[in-house]
Design a protein around this motif. Structure first.
Motif, PDB file in Angstrom:
ATOM      1  N   TYR A   1       5.203   2.374  -8.553  1.00  0.00           N
ATOM      2  CA  TYR A   1       6.350   1.143  -8.451  1.00  0.00           C
ATOM      3  C   TYR A   1       6.561   1.023  -6.966  1.00  0.00           C
ATOM      4  O   TYR A   1       7.194   1.840  -6.274  1.00  0.00           O
ATOM      5  CB  TYR A   1       7.506   1.476  -9.299  1.00  0.00           C
ATOM      6  CG  TYR A   1       7.181   1.711 -11.038  1.00  0.00           C
ATOM      7  CD1 TYR A   1       7.255   0.967 -11.951  1.00  0.00           C
ATOM      8  CD2 TYR A   1       6.668   2.798 -11.161  1.00  0.00           C
ATOM      9  CE1 TYR A   1       7.613   1.103 -12.771  1.00  0.00           C
ATOM     10  CE2 TYR A   1       6.214   3.157 -12.300  1.00  0.00           C
ATOM     11  CZ  TYR A   1       6.878   2.123 -13.575  1.00  0.00           C
ATOM     12  OH  TYR A   1       6.350   2.212 -14.747  1.00  0.00           O
ATOM     13  N   LEU A   2       6.672  -0.289  -6.681  1.00  0.00           N
ATOM     14  CA  LEU A   2       7.093  -0.324  -5.355  1.00  0.00           C
ATOM     15  C   LEU A   2       8.016  -2.178  -5.095  1.00  0.00           C
ATOM     16  O   LEU A   2       8.027  -2.727  -5.547  1.00  0.00           O
ATOM     17  CB  LEU A   2       5.749  -1.637  -4.589  1.00  0.00           C
ATOM     18  CG  LEU A   2       4.488  -0.413  -4.667  1.00  0.00           C
ATOM     19  CD1 LEU A   2       3.709  -1.140  -4.377  1.00  0.00           C
ATOM     20  CD2 LEU A   2       4.523   0.531  -3.777  1.00  0.00           C
ATOM     21  N   ALA A   3       8.804  -1.532  -3.887  1.00  0.00           N
ATOM     22  CA  ALA A   3      10.129  -2.552  -4.110  1.00  0.00           C
ATOM     23  C   ALA A   3      10.038  -2.628  -2.481  1.00  0.00           C
ATOM     24  O   ALA A   3      10.089  -2.433  -1.682  1.00  0.00           O
ATOM     25  CB  ALA A   3      10.723  -2.220  -4.881  1.00  0.00           C
ATOM     26  N   ASP A   4      11.516  -3.687  -2.437  1.00  0.00           N
ATOM     27  CA  ASP A   4      11.018  -3.978  -0.614  1.00  0.00           C
ATOM     28  C   ASP A   4      13.129  -4.598  -0.394  1.00  0.00           C
ATOM     29  O   ASP A   4      13.406  -5.607  -0.050  1.00  0.00           O
ATOM     30  CB  ASP A   4      10.595  -5.162   0.338  1.00  0.00           C
ATOM     31  CG  ASP A   4      10.936  -5.389   1.398  1.00  0.00           C
ATOM     32  OD1 ASP A   4      11.434  -4.611   2.391  1.00  0.00           O
ATOM     33  OD2 ASP A   4      10.013  -6.760   1.639  1.00  0.00           O
ATOM     34  N   TYR A   5      13.626  -3.337  -0.302  1.00  0.00           N
ATOM     35  CA  TYR A   5      14.680  -3.965  -0.180  1.00  0.00           C
ATOM     36  C   TYR A   5      15.966  -5.041  -1.474  1.00  0.00           C
ATOM     37  O   TYR A   5      16.526  -5.955  -1.167  1.00  0.00           O
ATOM     38  CB  TYR A   5      15.727  -4.318   1.082  1.00  0.00           C
ATOM     39  CG  TYR A   5      14.924  -3.091   2.185  1.00  0.00           C
ATOM     40  CD1 TYR A   5      16.282  -1.843   2.453  1.00  0.00           C
ATOM     41  CD2 TYR A   5      13.549  -3.266   2.648  1.00  0.00           C
ATOM     42  CE1 TYR A   5      16.171  -1.141   3.426  1.00  0.00           C
ATOM     43  CE2 TYR A   5      13.760  -1.962   3.828  1.00  0.00           C
ATOM     44  CZ  TYR A   5      14.611  -1.052   3.786  1.00  0.00           C
ATOM     45  OH  TYR A   5      14.307   0.065   4.854  1.00  0.00           O
ATOM     46  N   GLY A   6      15.629  -4.721  -2.348  1.00  0.00           N
ATOM     47  CA  GLY A   6      15.787  -5.292  -3.637  1.00  0.00           C
ATOM     48  C   GLY A   6      14.980  -7.040  -2.900  1.00  0.00           C
ATOM     49  O   GLY A   6      15.963  -8.022  -4.589  1.00  0.00           O
ATOM     50  N   ALA A   7      14.541  -7.345  -2.616  1.00  0.00           N
ATOM     51  CA  ALA A   7      13.546  -8.829  -2.637  1.00  0.00           C
ATOM     52  C   ALA A   7      12.619  -9.299  -3.820  1.00  0.00           C
ATOM     53  O   ALA A   7      12.604  -8.373  -4.616  1.00  0.00           O
ATOM     54  CB  ALA A   7      12.787  -8.972  -1.223  1.00  0.00           C
ATOM     55  N   ASP A   8      13.502  -9.937  -4.540  1.00  0.00           N
ATOM     56  CA  ASP A   8      12.221 -11.001  -5.343  1.00  0.00           C
ATOM     57  C   ASP A   8      10.800 -11.101  -5.185  1.00  0.00           C
ATOM     58  O   ASP A   8      10.275 -10.630  -3.634  1.00  0.00           O
ATOM     59  CB  ASP A   8      12.470 -12.418  -6.091  1.00  0.00           C
ATOM     60  CG  ASP A   8      14.242 -12.406  -5.913  1.00  0.00           C
ATOM     61  OD1 ASP A   8      15.130 -11.980  -5.943  1.00  0.00           O
ATOM     62  OD2 ASP A   8      13.699 -13.179  -7.240  1.00  0.00           O
ATOM     63  N   VAL A   9      10.308 -10.229  -6.174  1.00  0.00           N
ATOM     64  CA  VAL A   9       8.907 -10.010  -6.017  1.00  0.00           C
ATOM     65  C   VAL A   9       7.572 -11.355  -6.426  1.00  0.00           C
ATOM     66  O   VAL A   9       8.818 -11.641  -7.658  1.00  0.00           O
ATOM     67  CB  VAL A   9       8.069  -8.548  -6.585  1.00  0.00           C
ATOM     68  CG1 VAL A   9       6.427  -8.070  -6.539  1.00  0.00           C
ATOM     69  CG2 VAL A   9       9.067  -7.239  -5.611  1.00  0.00           C
ATOM     70  N   VAL A  10       6.545 -11.493  -6.074  1.00  0.00           N
ATOM     71  CA  VAL A  10       6.160 -12.774  -6.840  1.00  0.00           C
ATOM     72  C   VAL A  10       4.419 -11.779  -6.960  1.00  0.00           C
ATOM     73  O   VAL A  10       4.521 -11.664  -5.875  1.00  0.00           O
ATOM     74  CB  VAL A  10       6.105 -13.989  -6.330  1.00  0.00           C
ATOM     75  CG1 VAL A  10       4.714 -15.083  -6.543  1.00  0.00           C
ATOM     76  CG2 VAL A  10       7.385 -14.693  -5.681  1.00  0.00           C
ATOM     77  N   VAL A  11       3.879 -11.560  -7.973  1.00  0.00           N
ATOM     78  CA  VAL A  11       2.778 -11.534  -8.144  1.00  0.00           C
ATOM     79  C   VAL A  11       0.891 -12.728  -8.388  1.00  0.00           C
ATOM     80  O   VAL A  11       2.184 -13.246  -9.621  1.00  0.00           O
ATOM     81  CB  VAL A  11       2.251 -10.569  -9.752  1.00  0.00           C
ATOM     82  CG1 VAL A  11       1.364  -9.768  -9.908  1.00  0.00           C
ATOM     83  CG2 VAL A  11       3.377  -9.244  -9.385  1.00  0.00           C
ATOM     84  N   ILE A  12       0.410 -13.361  -7.605  1.00  0.00           N
ATOM     85  CA  ILE A  12      -0.396 -13.697  -7.601  1.00  0.00           C
ATOM     86  C   ILE A  12      -1.925 -12.734  -7.731  1.00  0.00           C
ATOM     87  O   ILE A  12      -2.301 -12.188  -7.004  1.00  0.00           O
ATOM     88  CB  ILE A  12      -0.156 -14.266  -6.252  1.00  0.00           C
ATOM     89  CG1 ILE A  12       1.037 -15.052  -5.858  1.00  0.00           C
ATOM     90  CG2 ILE A  12      -1.457 -15.513  -6.430  1.00  0.00           C
ATOM     91  CD1 ILE A  12       1.111 -15.379  -4.597  1.00  0.00           C
ATOM     92  N   HIS A  13      -2.628 -13.780  -8.487  1.00  0.00           N
ATOM     93  CA  HIS A  13      -4.066 -13.605  -8.375  1.00  0.00           C
ATOM     94  C   HIS A  13      -4.780 -14.379  -8.462  1.00  0.00           C
ATOM     95  O   HIS A  13      -4.814 -15.679  -8.628  1.00  0.00           O
ATOM     96  CB  HIS A  13      -4.375 -12.607 -10.399  1.00  0.00           C
ATOM     97  CG  HIS A  13      -5.921 -12.674 -10.542  1.00  0.00           C
ATOM     98  ND1 HIS A  13      -6.675 -13.682 -10.490  1.00  0.00           N
ATOM     99  CD2 HIS A  13      -6.720 -11.609 -10.546  1.00  0.00           C
ATOM    100  CE1 HIS A  13      -7.716 -12.926 -10.622  1.00  0.00           C
ATOM    101  NE2 HIS A  13      -8.176 -11.588 -10.767  1.00  0.00           N
ATOM    102  N   LEU A  14      -5.456 -13.957  -7.371  1.00  0.00           N
ATOM    103  CA  LEU A  14      -5.960 -14.763  -6.615  1.00  0.00           C
ATOM    104  C   LEU A  14      -8.166 -14.706  -7.253  1.00  0.00           C
ATOM    105  O   LEU A  14      -8.432 -13.656  -7.564  1.00  0.00           O
ATOM    106  CB  LEU A  14      -6.624 -14.275  -4.629  1.00  0.00           C
ATOM    107  CG  LEU A  14      -5.327 -14.363  -3.936  1.00  0.00           C
ATOM    108  CD1 LEU A  14      -5.390 -13.234  -2.445  1.00  0.00           C
ATOM    109  CD2 LEU A  14      -4.803 -15.622  -3.808  1.00  0.00           C
ATOM    110  N   ASP A  15      -8.702 -16.049  -7.302  1.00  0.00           N
ATOM    111  CA  ASP A  15      -9.614 -16.391  -8.121  1.00  0.00           C
ATOM    112  C   ASP A  15     -10.339 -16.690  -7.191  1.00  0.00           C
ATOM    113  O   ASP A  15     -10.713 -18.155  -6.879  1.00  0.00           O
ATOM    114  CB  ASP A  15      -9.873 -16.994  -9.160  1.00  0.00           C
ATOM    115  CG  ASP A  15     -10.884 -17.030 -10.396  1.00  0.00           C
ATOM    116  OD1 ASP A  15     -12.029 -16.508  -9.449  1.00  0.00           O
ATOM    117  OD2 ASP A  15     -11.047 -17.626 -11.192  1.00  0.00           O
TER     118      ASP A  15
END
Length: 227
Positions: free
Chosen positions: A84-98
């Protein structure tokens, strides 16, 4: 303790290599041979057996030009389990590159698969205006990337019209590297109420691709990765 009250926050079943747990946390399914590069200090919890190597030799070699005062802030994660990762409560956006590419502001890069091709590049769009370029991380291939945003970002599709898309560089998170980029000097209305001289730099994007913008104009992080 009444655990039923906390049931809604329990880990969810794994459905992908990377996925969100809420808006501000990233869950990564780790497996042997599927190493990960992540922002140093971003680990908030893990299950299983996972090892960490801060600023590994491969990172030092690729990111030798990334001026942060302490080298590239990346660590290599390997092993089996859930991370589990986080950065000071910033929103996290997950992207899959194809078989695609993404150029990310270094301070907004949270994690990416280690098998992806990547490198640190100077963004020259503002050089003649600001007297210096900006440094970004270019990630390319097929795999997962997680980026952060200070608040819910907007993703602008630059291919929907012929007009250019203008972005404040301090609010810029990521963009498709095939877009054409140039700098523009302008004045902000905010300068009229004491936010500085009013002279500002904008980045103009044109072509086919996306631009990710966060609802923040905090330049603190940007200044840390300028050369």
């Amino acid at each position: 303790m009444n655990q039923h009250q906390l049931a809604g926050y329990a880990p969810t079943p794994v459905t992908a290599r990377m996925e969100n747990h809420g808006h501000t946390m990233l869950k990564v399914a780790m497996a042997t041979g599927q190493d990960l590069y992540a922002r140093t200090g971003s680990m908030v919890a893990y299950e299983g057996f996972i090892q960490y190597e801060p600023n590994p030799p491969a990172v030092r070699q690729i990111a030798s030009q990334w001026i942060t005062g302490e080298g590239a802030p990346l660590m290599k994660c390997s092993g089996d389990g859930l991370l589990y990762l986080a950065d000071y409560g910033a929103d996290v956006v997950v992207i899959h590159l194809d078989n695609e590419a993404l150029s990310v502001n270094g301070t907004n890069l949270l994690a990416f698969d280690s098998h992806l091709s990547w490198g640190v590049e100077r963004v020259k769009g503002l050089a003649k205006f600001a007297g210096q370029g900006l440094w970004n991380v270019a990630v390319q291939g097929t795999g997962w990337v997680a980026i952060t945003s200070r608040g819910t970002p907007v993703v602008v599709d630059c291919g929907r019209g012929e007009n250019e898309t203008y972005v404040d560089p301090d609010a810029l998170v990521a963009w498709s590297p095939n877009l054409k980029v140039k700098g523009k000097r302008s004045f902000k209305a905010g300068s009229l109420i004491g936010r500085g001289s009013g002279e500002a730099y904008q980045m103009a994007f044109s072509g086919q691709g996306i631009v990710v913008v966060q609802p923040s104009e905090d330049s603190t992080d940007r200044l840390r990765i300028r050369n």
